[in-house]
Design a protein around this motif. Sequence first.
Motif, PDB file in Angstrom:
ATOM      1  N   UNK A   1       0.956  -1.190  -0.136  1.00  0.00           N
ATOM      2  CA  UNK A   1       0.146   0.023  -0.220  1.00  0.00           C
ATOM      3  C   UNK A   1       0.889   1.287  -0.206  1.00  0.00           C
ATOM      4  N   UNK A   2       1.153   1.846  -1.247  1.00  0.00           N
ATOM      5  CA  UNK A   2       2.110   2.915  -1.267  1.00  0.00           C
ATOM      6  C   UNK A   2       1.549   3.995  -2.146  1.00  0.00           C
ATOM      7  N   UNK A   3       1.435   5.201  -1.630  1.00  0.00           N
ATOM      8  CA  UNK A   3       0.967   6.130  -2.529  1.00  0.00           C
ATOM      9  C   UNK A   3       2.020   7.158  -2.528  1.00  0.00           C
ATOM     10  N   UNK A   4       1.897   8.124  -3.618  1.00  0.00           N
ATOM     11  CA  UNK A   4       2.954   9.297  -3.641  1.00  0.00           C
ATOM     12  C   UNK A   4       2.318  10.150  -4.941  1.00  0.00           C
ATOM     13  N   UNK A   5       2.463  11.580  -4.517  1.00  0.00           N
ATOM     14  CA  UNK A   5       2.076  12.469  -5.507  1.00  0.00           C
ATOM     15  C   UNK A   5       3.096  13.852  -5.582  1.00  0.00           C
ATOM     16  N   UNK A   6       3.575  14.017  -6.695  1.00  0.00           N
ATOM     17  CA  UNK A   6       4.594  15.027  -7.023  1.00  0.00           C
ATOM     18  C   UNK A   6       4.110  16.050  -7.716  1.00  0.00           C
ATOM     19  N   UNK A   7       4.401  17.374  -7.494  1.00  0.00           N
ATOM     20  CA  UNK A   7       3.764  18.423  -8.251  1.00  0.00           C
ATOM     21  C   UNK A   7       4.882  19.583  -8.207  1.00  0.00           C
ATOM     22  N   UNK A   8       4.865  20.251  -9.309  1.00  0.00           N
ATOM     23  CA  UNK A   8       5.893  21.385  -9.659  1.00  0.00           C
ATOM     24  C   UNK A   8       5.120  22.848  -9.094  1.00  0.00           C
TER      25      UNK A   8
END
Length: 314
Positions: free
Chosen positions: A247-254
């Motif tokens: 159960x891994x979540x990730x979110x990147x934003x500039x």
Amino acid sequence: MKKTIRIGTRDSELALWQANTVKSKLEALGYTTQLVPVKSEGDLVLDKPLYEMGITGIFTKTLDVAMIKGTVDIAVHSMKDVPTQLPNGIVQTAVLARASSEDILVTKNVIDFEKPCTIATGSLRRQAQWLNRYPHHKVVDLRGNVNTRLQKLSDNDWQGAIFAKAGLQRLGYVSEAHIISPSFGGVGEALDWMLPAPAQGAMVIVALENDDFSKDATSKLNDPASEICTHIEREFLRTLEGGCTAPIGSFAEIIEDKVLLKGCLFSLDGKEKLEIEKAVDKTDYLHFGKECALQILKNGGSELMAQIKSQINK
């Protein structure tokens, strides 16, 4: 531009929408294309949870084989379904401009979340985050393409099911107001508190490493911002998982000249949660995902991943 670019795709409605989007964009650039739909093992076996099937590559390996055999030139995938390590000889050539990365809860009626509820999802990540927030709820497995899952929700006495917002939008089921198509009769609620799967909402194109024509053609569809963010998220995933579904979540934003990453790792039952939120200069993004994942592993993630592996392998 005499060569016809054969576009490999799964034959689900959503996969065909994605492949046709790439087809249209390539043809607008003057290329000749042809769709080649195939069925993946993940589409054929619907009575097992994905993690029991060895999820890595379950939706992509049929197309990988077709490409290596020479029956297709490129493949279009939902990027979240693609293993973080591509097969030898196959390379990523483009990440298209990303759609919404959010998860969305589809319901038939208004839910009282304080009461016991049954929520359907085939994702360990969604299951763990839901149980962390609502430990008194029950989560059941849900497999199949978007239309199949919506039908199963309609046919069962579950209170709701979780979908990727981008998939529902692409098929015309949901608007920005989160209203599901009247033909289904449900409503949608964006889960802005739930961290998405790495690269959720992004479409990726892959080709053979030695196929310069297809690589050059498809590279013209690449969106640099989406490429950077999905690279970070997938590197975070690759460093944490070590070949194990978790159960891994990730979110990147500039944001201006910075890249912000939010990442999480949960136990299967959702009771344990490790998370990180960190920013770095955009020019230093290349190993940022790995650095954040190593910090999670150092702070209890290694033990939690060992626990998850032992539970899944039972």
